[in-house]
Design a protein around this motif. Structure first.
Motif, PDB file in Angstrom:
ATOM      1  N   CYS A 132      11.211 -21.124  28.935  1.00  0.00           N
ATOM      2  CA  CYS A 132      10.261 -22.094  28.367  1.00  0.00           C
ATOM      3  C   CYS A 132      10.186 -21.953  26.855  1.00  0.00           C
ATOM      4  CB  CYS A 132       8.871 -21.897  28.993  1.00  0.00           C
ATOM      5  SG  CYS A 132       8.810 -22.352  30.738  1.00  0.00           S
ATOM      6  N   ASP A 133      10.248 -20.727  26.357  1.00  0.00           N
ATOM      7  CA  ASP A 133      10.269 -20.522  24.897  1.00  0.00           C
ATOM      8  C   ASP A 133      11.477 -21.242  24.299  1.00  0.00           C
ATOM      9  OD1 ASP A 133       9.134 -17.038  24.932  1.00  0.00           O
ATOM     10  OD2 ASP A 133       8.003 -18.925  24.706  1.00  0.00           O
ATOM     11  N   ALA A 134      12.619 -21.152  24.982  1.00  0.00           N
ATOM     12  CA  ALA A 134      13.838 -21.796  24.487  1.00  0.00           C
ATOM     13  C   ALA A 134      13.675 -23.318  24.487  1.00  0.00           C
ATOM     14  CB  ALA A 134      15.027 -21.403  25.343  1.00  0.00           C
ATOM     15  N   ILE A 135      13.035 -23.833  25.519  1.00  0.00           N
ATOM     16  CA  ILE A 135      12.806 -25.281  25.592  1.00  0.00           C
ATOM     17  C   ILE A 135      11.896 -25.730  24.459  1.00  0.00           C
ATOM     18  CG2 ILE A 135      11.804 -27.150  26.962  1.00  0.00           C
ATOM     19  CD1 ILE A 135      12.561 -25.467  29.476  1.00  0.00           C
ATOM     20  N   VAL A 136      10.820 -24.987  24.248  1.00  0.00           N
ATOM     21  CA  VAL A 136       9.898 -25.313  23.148  1.00  0.00           C
ATOM     22  C   VAL A 136      10.646 -25.323  21.828  1.00  0.00           C
ATOM     23  CG1 VAL A 136       7.903 -24.512  21.830  1.00  0.00           C
ATOM     24  CG2 VAL A 136       7.836 -24.466  24.321  1.00  0.00           C
ATOM     25  N   GLY A 137      11.523 -24.351  21.656  1.00  0.00           N
ATOM     26  CA  GLY A 137      12.290 -24.273  20.424  1.00  0.00           C
ATOM     27  C   GLY A 137      13.213 -25.458  20.244  1.00  0.00           C
ATOM     28  N   LYS A 138      13.825 -25.896  21.327  1.00  0.00           N
ATOM     29  CA  LYS A 138      14.761 -27.029  21.213  1.00  0.00           C
ATOM     30  C   LYS A 138      14.040 -28.349  20.983  1.00  0.00           C
ATOM     31  CE  LYS A 138      18.516 -25.081  23.953  1.00  0.00           C
ATOM     32  NZ  LYS A 138      19.565 -25.130  22.930  1.00  0.00           N
ATOM     33  N   LEU A 139      12.803 -28.435  21.452  1.00  0.00           N
ATOM     34  CA  LEU A 139      12.058 -29.672  21.309  1.00  0.00           C
ATOM     35  C   LEU A 139      11.350 -29.774  19.942  1.00  0.00           C
ATOM     36  CD1 LEU A 139      10.393 -29.961  24.849  1.00  0.00           C
ATOM     37  CD2 LEU A 139      12.412 -31.151  23.981  1.00  0.00           C
ATOM     38  N   ALA A 140      11.254 -28.645  19.276  1.00  0.00           N
ATOM     39  CA  ALA A 140      10.504 -28.613  17.996  1.00  0.00           C
ATOM     40  C   ALA A 140      11.205 -29.403  16.900  1.00  0.00           C
ATOM     41  CB  ALA A 140      10.332 -27.173  17.552  1.00  0.00           C
ATOM     42  N   PHE A 150       3.772 -24.683  24.836  1.00  0.00           N
ATOM     43  CA  PHE A 150       4.378 -23.822  25.847  1.00  0.00           C
ATOM     44  C   PHE A 150       3.771 -24.113  27.223  1.00  0.00           C
ATOM     45  CE2 PHE A 150       6.458 -20.087  27.478  1.00  0.00           C
ATOM     46  CZ  PHE A 150       5.650 -19.704  28.521  1.00  0.00           C
ATOM     47  N   ASP A 151       2.465 -24.273  27.273  1.00  0.00           N
ATOM     48  CA  ASP A 151       1.810 -24.513  28.568  1.00  0.00           C
ATOM     49  C   ASP A 151       2.258 -25.830  29.182  1.00  0.00           C
ATOM     50  OD1 ASP A 151      -1.404 -22.951  27.735  1.00  0.00           O
ATOM     51  OD2 ASP A 151       0.471 -22.125  28.532  1.00  0.00           O
ATOM     52  N   GLU A 152       2.460 -26.837  28.358  1.00  0.00           N
ATOM     53  CA  GLU A 152       2.939 -28.122  28.864  1.00  0.00           C
ATOM     54  C   GLU A 152       4.352 -27.987  29.416  1.00  0.00           C
ATOM     55  OE1 GLU A 152       2.359 -30.349  25.284  1.00  0.00           O
ATOM     56  OE2 GLU A 152       0.441 -31.195  25.938  1.00  0.00           O
ATOM     57  N   VAL A 153       5.180 -27.263  28.683  1.00  0.00           N
ATOM     58  CA  VAL A 153       6.561 -27.036  29.148  1.00  0.00           C
ATOM     59  C   VAL A 153       6.539 -26.268  30.460  1.00  0.00           C
ATOM     60  CG1 VAL A 153       8.693 -25.787  28.664  1.00  0.00           C
ATOM     61  CG2 VAL A 153       7.639 -27.164  26.869  1.00  0.00           C
ATOM     62  N   LEU A 154       5.733 -25.223  30.527  1.00  0.00           N
ATOM     63  CA  LEU A 154       5.664 -24.411  31.744  1.00  0.00           C
ATOM     64  C   LEU A 154       5.210 -25.250  32.932  1.00  0.00           C
ATOM     65  CD1 LEU A 154       5.927 -21.620  33.061  1.00  0.00           C
ATOM     66  CD2 LEU A 154       3.540 -21.175  32.437  1.00  0.00           C
ATOM     67  N   SER A 155       4.263 -26.135  32.693  1.00  0.00           N
ATOM     68  CA  SER A 155       3.772 -27.007  33.767  1.00  0.00           C
ATOM     69  C   SER A 155       4.875 -27.922  34.280  1.00  0.00           C
ATOM     70  CB  SER A 155       2.586 -27.827  33.249  1.00  0.00           C
ATOM     71  OG  SER A 155       2.166 -28.746  34.227  1.00  0.00           O
ATOM     72  N   ARG A 156       5.646 -28.482  33.363  1.00  0.00           N
ATOM     73  CA  ARG A 156       6.728 -29.373  33.783  1.00  0.00           C
ATOM     74  C   ARG A 156       7.853 -28.589  34.453  1.00  0.00           C
ATOM     75  NH1 ARG A 156       8.449 -33.717  29.373  1.00  0.00           N
ATOM     76  NH2 ARG A 156      10.022 -34.036  30.967  1.00  0.00           N
ATOM     77  N   VAL A 157       8.108 -27.405  33.935  1.00  0.00           N
ATOM     78  CA  VAL A 157       9.128 -26.564  34.582  1.00  0.00           C
ATOM     79  C   VAL A 157       8.667 -26.194  35.984  1.00  0.00           C
ATOM     80  CG1 VAL A 157      10.227 -24.281  34.520  1.00  0.00           C
ATOM     81  CG2 VAL A 157      10.139 -25.678  32.447  1.00  0.00           C
ATOM     82  N   ASN A 158       7.385 -25.945  36.136  1.00  0.00           N
ATOM     83  CA  ASN A 158       6.827 -25.664  37.454  1.00  0.00           C
ATOM     84  C   ASN A 158       7.093 -26.829  38.414  1.00  0.00           C
ATOM     85  OD1 ASN A 158       4.703 -23.409  38.529  1.00  0.00           O
ATOM     86  ND2 ASN A 158       4.374 -25.335  39.586  1.00  0.00           N
ATOM     87  N   ASP A 159       6.897 -28.043  37.914  1.00  0.00           N
ATOM     88  CA  ASP A 159       7.161 -29.239  38.730  1.00  0.00           C
ATOM     89  C   ASP A 159       8.632 -29.300  39.154  1.00  0.00           C
ATOM     90  OD1 ASP A 159       4.930 -31.464  36.839  1.00  0.00           O
ATOM     91  OD2 ASP A 159       4.538 -30.010  38.446  1.00  0.00           O
ATOM     92  N   VAL A 160       9.514 -28.926  38.243  1.00  0.00           N
ATOM     93  CA  VAL A 160      10.948 -28.927  38.567  1.00  0.00           C
ATOM     94  C   VAL A 160      11.229 -27.922  39.685  1.00  0.00           C
ATOM     95  CG1 VAL A 160      13.250 -28.348  37.715  1.00  0.00           C
ATOM     96  CG2 VAL A 160      11.725 -29.722  36.297  1.00  0.00           C
TER      97      VAL A 160
END
Lengths: 80, 131
Positions: free
Chosen positions: A72-80, A3-13
């Motif tokens: 971000c939770d949704a992204i994590v779920g789709k990447l799992a 989740f933290d990695e996703v949040l970091s990348r979303v932050n970059d976006v």
């Protein structure tokens, strides 16, 4: 991806799309917290997040995001 | 409707009335666009038509040439590769390269060619389909 990695990348976006440097997204962050996050920006953010993570959201999913954390939770779920 | 890969083509005339209309409305009378000697001194064949005339053509394409009028332009970018001159006929070729059904978004890649089939401009335009 965590989740933290996703949040970091979303932050970059967000930095890139909204063109603001000093942004620090939190789980609870919503459009009400960021002046530049309007309806057009929202479209751009979702499109770029889909490109970056190679995922696709449905309309129902997009409408269901209550805050950045939910997305971000949704992204994590789709990447799992 | 408006699916990925759909292509469009439309020809426009860069006529005297288009040029004069742009001048009258926007008043950009920079000598590159109005002074023949100046333009030739800068290496151009003749006065150069305003690049944003092509953006005007894009506006017409989106607003009037698609299968639906329920559209709004979100953003566009354009690169001007070659000058356009009075009397040129430019052909717009546009193709949908991104679709988001969830967001009601379509993005087109486009190119403008002159009558010599030289590419004069390229770019991308994103629109939203209104509910």
């Amino acid at each position: 991806m965590t989740f933290d990695e996703v949040l970091s990348r979303v932050n970059d976006v967000f930095v890139d799309v909204l063109d603001i440097e000093d942004i620090m997204l939190k789980y609870e962050t919503t459009a009400a917290d960021i002046e530049e996050w309007d309806s057009l920006s929202h479209i751009e953010l979702v499109l770029e997040i889909e490109r970056q993570f190679k995922v696709k959201f449905t309309l129902q999913e997009i409408q269901g995001f209550k805050n950045v954390g939910h997305m971000c939770d949704a992204i994590v779920g789709k990447l799992a | 409707m408006l699916e990925q890969g759909t292509s469009f083509q439309h020809e426009f005339a860069v006529s005297e009335s288009v040029y004069q209309g742009f001048l009258a409305v926007f008043n950009d009378r920079n000598p590159l666009h109005t002074d023949e000697a100046f333009a030739q001194q800068k290496g151009f064949r003749s006065v150069v038509m305003h690049g944003n005339i092509l953006n005007g053509f894009l506006s017409y394409f989106i607003g009037e040439c698609l299968p639906t009028k329920d559209v709004v332009i979100h953003k566009q970018e354009i690169k001007f590769h070659r000058p356009v001159y009075m009397g040129d006929r430019v052909t717009l070729e546009a193709k949908i390269d991104e679709v988001s059904e969830a967001l009601g978004v379509r993005a087109f890649k486009f190119k403008f060619y002159n009558q010599e089939r030289e590419m004069v401009a390229v770019g991308r335009i994103q629109i939203g389909l209104l509910a």
